[in-house]
Design a protein around this motif. Structure first.
Motif, PDB file in Angstrom:
ATOM      1  N   GLU A 249     -57.281  -3.672  22.268  1.00 39.97           N
ATOM      2  CA  GLU A 249     -58.429  -4.349  21.648  1.00 39.97           C
ATOM      3  C   GLU A 249     -58.020  -5.801  21.392  1.00 39.97           C
ATOM      4  O   GLU A 249     -57.296  -6.112  20.457  1.00 39.97           O
ATOM      5  CB  GLU A 249     -58.770  -3.638  20.333  1.00 39.97           C
ATOM      6  CG  GLU A 249     -60.108  -3.984  19.724  1.00 39.97           C
ATOM      7  CD  GLU A 249     -61.257  -3.185  20.327  1.00 39.97           C
ATOM      8  OE1 GLU A 249     -62.357  -3.755  20.419  1.00 39.97           O
ATOM      9  OE2 GLU A 249     -61.066  -2.007  20.692  1.00 39.97           O
ATOM     10  N   TYR A 254     -67.368 -10.202  22.961  1.00 43.02           N
ATOM     11  CA  TYR A 254     -68.287  -9.532  23.899  1.00 43.02           C
ATOM     12  C   TYR A 254     -67.560  -8.387  24.611  1.00 43.02           C
ATOM     13  O   TYR A 254     -67.950  -7.236  24.486  1.00 43.02           O
ATOM     14  CB  TYR A 254     -68.831 -10.534  24.914  1.00 43.02           C
ATOM     15  CG  TYR A 254     -70.013 -10.005  25.706  1.00 43.02           C
ATOM     16  CD1 TYR A 254     -71.322 -10.276  25.293  1.00 43.02           C
ATOM     17  CD2 TYR A 254     -69.842  -9.236  26.855  1.00 43.02           C
ATOM     18  CE1 TYR A 254     -72.408  -9.777  26.001  1.00 43.02           C
ATOM     19  CE2 TYR A 254     -70.917  -8.744  27.561  1.00 43.02           C
ATOM     20  CZ  TYR A 254     -72.201  -9.021  27.142  1.00 43.02           C
ATOM     21  OH  TYR A 254     -73.276  -8.530  27.841  1.00 43.02           O
ATOM     22  N   TYR A 255     -66.497  -8.708  25.338  1.00 42.02           N
ATOM     23  CA  TYR A 255     -65.736  -7.684  26.058  1.00 42.02           C
ATOM     24  C   TYR A 255     -65.050  -6.739  25.082  1.00 42.02           C
ATOM     25  O   TYR A 255     -64.563  -7.150  24.031  1.00 42.02           O
ATOM     26  CB  TYR A 255     -64.674  -8.355  26.929  1.00 42.02           C
ATOM     27  CG  TYR A 255     -63.800  -7.374  27.688  1.00 42.02           C
ATOM     28  CD1 TYR A 255     -64.183  -6.881  28.920  1.00 42.02           C
ATOM     29  CD2 TYR A 255     -62.591  -6.944  27.152  1.00 42.02           C
ATOM     30  CE1 TYR A 255     -63.384  -5.974  29.615  1.00 42.02           C
ATOM     31  CE2 TYR A 255     -61.784  -6.039  27.834  1.00 42.02           C
ATOM     32  CZ  TYR A 255     -62.193  -5.557  29.065  1.00 42.02           C
ATOM     33  OH  TYR A 255     -61.402  -4.668  29.740  1.00 42.02           O
ATOM     34  N   SER A 256     -65.007  -5.478  25.458  1.00 39.23           N
ATOM     35  CA  SER A 256     -64.214  -4.499  24.711  1.00 39.23           C
ATOM     36  C   SER A 256     -63.721  -3.460  25.706  1.00 39.23           C
ATOM     37  O   SER A 256     -64.266  -3.330  26.807  1.00 39.23           O
ATOM     38  CB  SER A 256     -65.058  -3.828  23.628  1.00 39.23           C
ATOM     39  OG  SER A 256     -65.951  -2.898  24.220  1.00 39.23           O
ATOM     40  N   ARG A 258     -64.373  -0.439  25.638  1.00 39.41           N
ATOM     41  CA  ARG A 258     -65.525   0.439  25.878  1.00 39.41           C
ATOM     42  C   ARG A 258     -66.480  -0.151  26.912  1.00 39.41           C
ATOM     43  O   ARG A 258     -67.155   0.561  27.655  1.00 39.41           O
ATOM     44  CB  ARG A 258     -66.284   0.671  24.554  1.00 39.41           C
ATOM     45  CG  ARG A 258     -65.425   1.369  23.513  1.00 39.41           C
ATOM     46  CD  ARG A 258     -65.972   1.264  22.110  1.00 39.41           C
ATOM     47  NE  ARG A 258     -65.927  -0.072  21.525  1.00 39.41           N
ATOM     48  CZ  ARG A 258     -64.816  -0.728  21.185  1.00 39.41           C
ATOM     49  NH1 ARG A 258     -63.631  -0.190  21.368  1.00 39.41           N
ATOM     50  NH2 ARG A 258     -64.883  -1.946  20.652  1.00 39.41           N
ATOM     51  N   LEU A 259     -66.542  -1.491  26.934  1.00 37.60           N
ATOM     52  CA  LEU A 259     -67.469  -2.158  27.851  1.00 37.60           C
ATOM     53  C   LEU A 259     -66.903  -2.307  29.259  1.00 37.60           C
ATOM     54  O   LEU A 259     -67.637  -2.641  30.195  1.00 37.60           O
ATOM     55  CB  LEU A 259     -67.813  -3.545  27.283  1.00 37.60           C
ATOM     56  CG  LEU A 259     -69.065  -4.235  27.823  1.00 37.60           C
ATOM     57  CD1 LEU A 259     -70.315  -3.601  27.228  1.00 37.60           C
ATOM     58  CD2 LEU A 259     -69.044  -5.734  27.524  1.00 37.60           C
TER      59      LEU A 259
ATOM     60  N   VAL B 265     -73.610   1.216  25.478  1.00 39.70           N
ATOM     61  CA  VAL B 265     -72.336   0.528  25.256  1.00 39.70           C
ATOM     62  C   VAL B 265     -72.642  -0.939  24.956  1.00 39.70           C
ATOM     63  O   VAL B 265     -73.097  -1.674  25.827  1.00 39.70           O
ATOM     64  CB  VAL B 265     -71.408   0.655  26.473  1.00 39.70           C
ATOM     65  CG1 VAL B 265     -70.078  -0.022  26.172  1.00 39.70           C
ATOM     66  CG2 VAL B 265     -71.196   2.124  26.833  1.00 39.70           C
ATOM     67  N   LEU B 266     -72.408  -1.336  23.732  1.00 38.27           N
ATOM     68  CA  LEU B 266     -72.870  -2.642  23.256  1.00 38.27           C
ATOM     69  C   LEU B 266     -71.773  -3.697  23.353  1.00 38.27           C
ATOM     70  O   LEU B 266     -70.589  -3.384  23.161  1.00 38.27           O
ATOM     71  CB  LEU B 266     -73.304  -2.520  21.794  1.00 38.27           C
ATOM     72  CG  LEU B 266     -74.311  -1.413  21.487  1.00 38.27           C
ATOM     73  CD1 LEU B 266     -74.540  -1.315  19.980  1.00 38.27           C
ATOM     74  CD2 LEU B 266     -75.628  -1.668  22.214  1.00 38.27           C
ATOM     75  N   PRO B 267     -72.165  -4.945  23.614  1.00 34.63           N
ATOM     76  CA  PRO B 267     -71.200  -6.032  23.445  1.00 34.63           C
ATOM     77  C   PRO B 267     -70.615  -5.970  22.034  1.00 34.63           C
ATOM     78  O   PRO B 267     -71.287  -5.546  21.095  1.00 34.63           O
ATOM     79  CB  PRO B 267     -72.053  -7.289  23.626  1.00 34.63           C
ATOM     80  CG  PRO B 267     -73.245  -6.853  24.421  1.00 34.63           C
ATOM     81  CD  PRO B 267     -73.493  -5.428  24.025  1.00 34.63           C
ATOM     82  N   LYS B 268     -69.381  -6.399  21.908  1.00 34.05           N
ATOM     83  CA  LYS B 268     -68.665  -6.225  20.642  1.00 34.05           C
ATOM     84  C   LYS B 268     -69.414  -6.848  19.456  1.00 34.05           C
ATOM     85  O   LYS B 268     -69.473  -6.252  18.380  1.00 34.05           O
ATOM     86  CB  LYS B 268     -67.275  -6.854  20.784  1.00 34.05           C
ATOM     87  CG  LYS B 268     -66.239  -6.238  19.898  1.00 34.05           C
ATOM     88  CD  LYS B 268     -64.863  -6.600  20.452  1.00 34.05           C
ATOM     89  CE  LYS B 268     -63.756  -6.315  19.477  1.00 34.05           C
ATOM     90  NZ  LYS B 268     -62.451  -6.708  20.057  1.00 34.05           N
ATOM     91  N   PHE B 269     -69.998  -8.011  19.629  1.00 33.94           N
ATOM     92  CA  PHE B 269     -70.675  -8.638  18.480  1.00 33.94           C
ATOM     93  C   PHE B 269     -71.937  -7.855  18.104  1.00 33.94           C
ATOM     94  O   PHE B 269     -72.376  -7.943  16.952  1.00 33.94           O
ATOM     95  CB  PHE B 269     -70.982 -10.117  18.755  1.00 33.94           C
ATOM     96  CG  PHE B 269     -72.197 -10.399  19.610  1.00 33.94           C
ATOM     97  CD1 PHE B 269     -72.150 -10.227  20.987  1.00 33.94           C
ATOM     98  CD2 PHE B 269     -73.375 -10.867  19.052  1.00 33.94           C
ATOM     99  CE1 PHE B 269     -73.256 -10.495  21.776  1.00 33.94           C
ATOM    100  CE2 PHE B 269     -74.489 -11.142  19.829  1.00 33.94           C
ATOM    101  CZ  PHE B 269     -74.430 -10.955  21.208  1.00 33.94           C
ATOM    102  N   VAL B 270     -72.499  -7.094  19.027  1.00 33.22           N
ATOM    103  CA  VAL B 270     -73.651  -6.255  18.693  1.00 33.22           C
ATOM    104  C   VAL B 270     -73.177  -4.956  18.041  1.00 33.22           C
ATOM    105  O   VAL B 270     -73.760  -4.494  17.052  1.00 33.22           O
ATOM    106  CB  VAL B 270     -74.508  -5.972  19.939  1.00 33.22           C
ATOM    107  CG1 VAL B 270     -75.765  -5.201  19.552  1.00 33.22           C
ATOM    108  CG2 VAL B 270     -74.877  -7.268  20.658  1.00 33.22           C
ATOM    109  N   GLU B 271     -72.109  -4.389  18.584  1.00 38.73           N
ATOM    110  CA  GLU B 271     -71.460  -3.243  17.916  1.00 38.73           C
ATOM    111  C   GLU B 271     -71.227  -3.543  16.439  1.00 38.73           C
ATOM    112  O   GLU B 271     -71.489  -2.703  15.567  1.00 38.73           O
ATOM    113  CB  GLU B 271     -70.068  -3.012  18.529  1.00 38.73           C
ATOM    114  CG  GLU B 271     -69.954  -2.024  19.633  1.00 38.73           C
ATOM    115  CD  GLU B 271     -68.492  -1.822  20.060  1.00 38.73           C
ATOM    116  OE1 GLU B 271     -68.272  -0.891  20.821  1.00 38.73           O
ATOM    117  OE2 GLU B 271     -67.582  -2.597  19.663  1.00 38.73           O
TER     118      GLU B 271
END
Lengths: 275, 275
Positions: A249, A254-256, A258-259, B265-271
């Motif tokens: 992590e 944006y990137y993760s 999970r993505l 599966v959401l972008p991290k800032f949306v998560e």
């Protein structure tokens, strides 16, 4: 008096952003460069009247150029960024400890100079000792560096002006040759709503050269249609075969992990473009 | 002379589209309604100066409201659409043979009338015999129909004007009560770039009522930021537990069986907004 920047993304559609201040406008040797401070997106870099990056949404593009390829290659030690003089992709590349050296080759030194001056949160890592910055034609650079890089990222403008040659089959063949035997390349390939033909053409060309070709998407509000595509060509490794549980992590927005694979699942009309 | 429609999506940012022809402008009992023929996106319905739908990109929104919920519920026989007078969501619902009856409740009959007249490719299924169209307040309708529906879809405008009550906790509780025991609801919940607080609030409220809450996204070029969120509340079934291999390939352009889980599966800032 209110000042607004308006970009016609097509002949018949555009975005408009309220301006606080215009910081730079210059006709460089290669293109019209401007840096504008906008109310909604903060400082914005434009080239030839097209938004390249803004402080508010730049993280999407820069993360999504860098991380999918770097987490697909098992050992990305030597990385080349073609274009990308604002330094945003380099900043993301520097988050990978396996990268020993990243080379940035941008044809327009003014982009680098002004980005360092006015967009330090984006350009800051250009001074990292692991980074070499070269002002030169990316096309020439790759043809002069056979079997050199593990990952090559093409962070170009749209295929007008100096970037035209970066969308040719000759360029993709040059990239193939500049990559080592497990090499991976990724390029931004515009949007599927207004540039469907471009995406089709690039995919056809890249498929003739690379055995593994994958496409992924990201949402970038200030880019045409808000939906951006990226095309990845790989000599061996498949981004869809990566074990996501092994991806660390990073400090991203944006990137993760999970993505990583989900970004490759395309809306049906985009799937149809790259079949 | 060129005419352009410009929508300020925030105080400081907007989109602009070249107009061929303005077909309707009317102040209805509830809102300002317009139908404009644009060069880039074809005919466009706006309410209170906000794009509701366009012929070119409507499929994204309508498919993504309808199919994720309908393919999560094992037997969606009775469906309610609140709002959505243009008929686009109903058109998608009608693609599901298990649906015996779909009820559309829109507060503004003018939206229905003009959509049938000027947007027939969107509104055509409103005349399907499996569809009942009711001109009424959706809030009242759900409170008068306890334990009635398998799936409820909230296709509202943004929370201004007549749609304000459709973003309240009382409304979500009413939806819960109007659903049968395996019921699922989904609502459009705006965009994470400019309306982060709204998404946080809706999620907090829905989580207090529904045991399963999931969020998913889609790209809609003419909506603010191009990235749209949807919030699903479910009494029992989890969209992430669906066996995608059992989802049939409908006649769609955005949704696909492959996208069913990937859209969640959401972008991290949306998560981070919906944690």
């Amino acid at each position: 008096m209110e000042l607004w920047y308006t970009e016609k993304q097509t002949d018949n559609f555009g975005i408009t952003a309220k301006i606080k201040e215009t910081l730079v406008t210059e006709k460089t040797e290669f293109q019209d460069l401007a840096i504008i401070d906008t109310e909604e997106f903060g400082r914005m870099l434009t080239l030839d009247g097209m938004v390249m990056t803004t402080v508010k949404d730049e993280f999407v593009y820069h993360e999504m150029v860098a991380h999918p390829a770097l987490f697909t290659h098992p050992n990305p030690e030597h990385v080349l960024v073609v274009g990308g003089g604002d330094g945003g992709v380099i900043r993301e590349v520097m988050k990978h400890p396996k990268v020993k050296k990243a080379v940035l080759v941008d044809i327009d030194g003014k982009v680098i100079t002004y980005s360092k001056q006015f967009l330090p949160e984006i350009a800051g890592e250009l001074d990292n000792p692991r980074v070499e910055v070269i002002v030169n034609d990316g096309y020439m650079h790759i043809h002069d560096h056979k079997n050199t890089y593990d990952v090559i990222m093409v962070d170009s403008t749209e295929p007008v002006g100096p970037a035209v040659e970066l969308f040719t089959k000759g360029f993709y063949q040059g990239i193939y040759d500049a990559l080592k035997e497990e090499g991976i390349f990724v390029a931004q390939t515009d949007n599927p709503w207004f540039k469907a033909d471009l995406i089709r053409t690039v995919n056809r060309d890249v498929r003739e050269i690379f055995p593994v070709v994958r496409n992924y998407i990201a949402n970038i509000p200030t880019y045409p249609s808000g939906l951006w595509t990226f095309t990845m060509g790989s000599k061996k490794h498949d981004p869809l075969q990566v074990d996501e549980t092994q991806i660390p992590e990073l400090d991203t927005k944006y990137y993760s992990p999970r993505l990583h694979k989900a970004a490759f699942v395309l809306p049906k009309f985009v799937e149809d473009l790259v079949k």
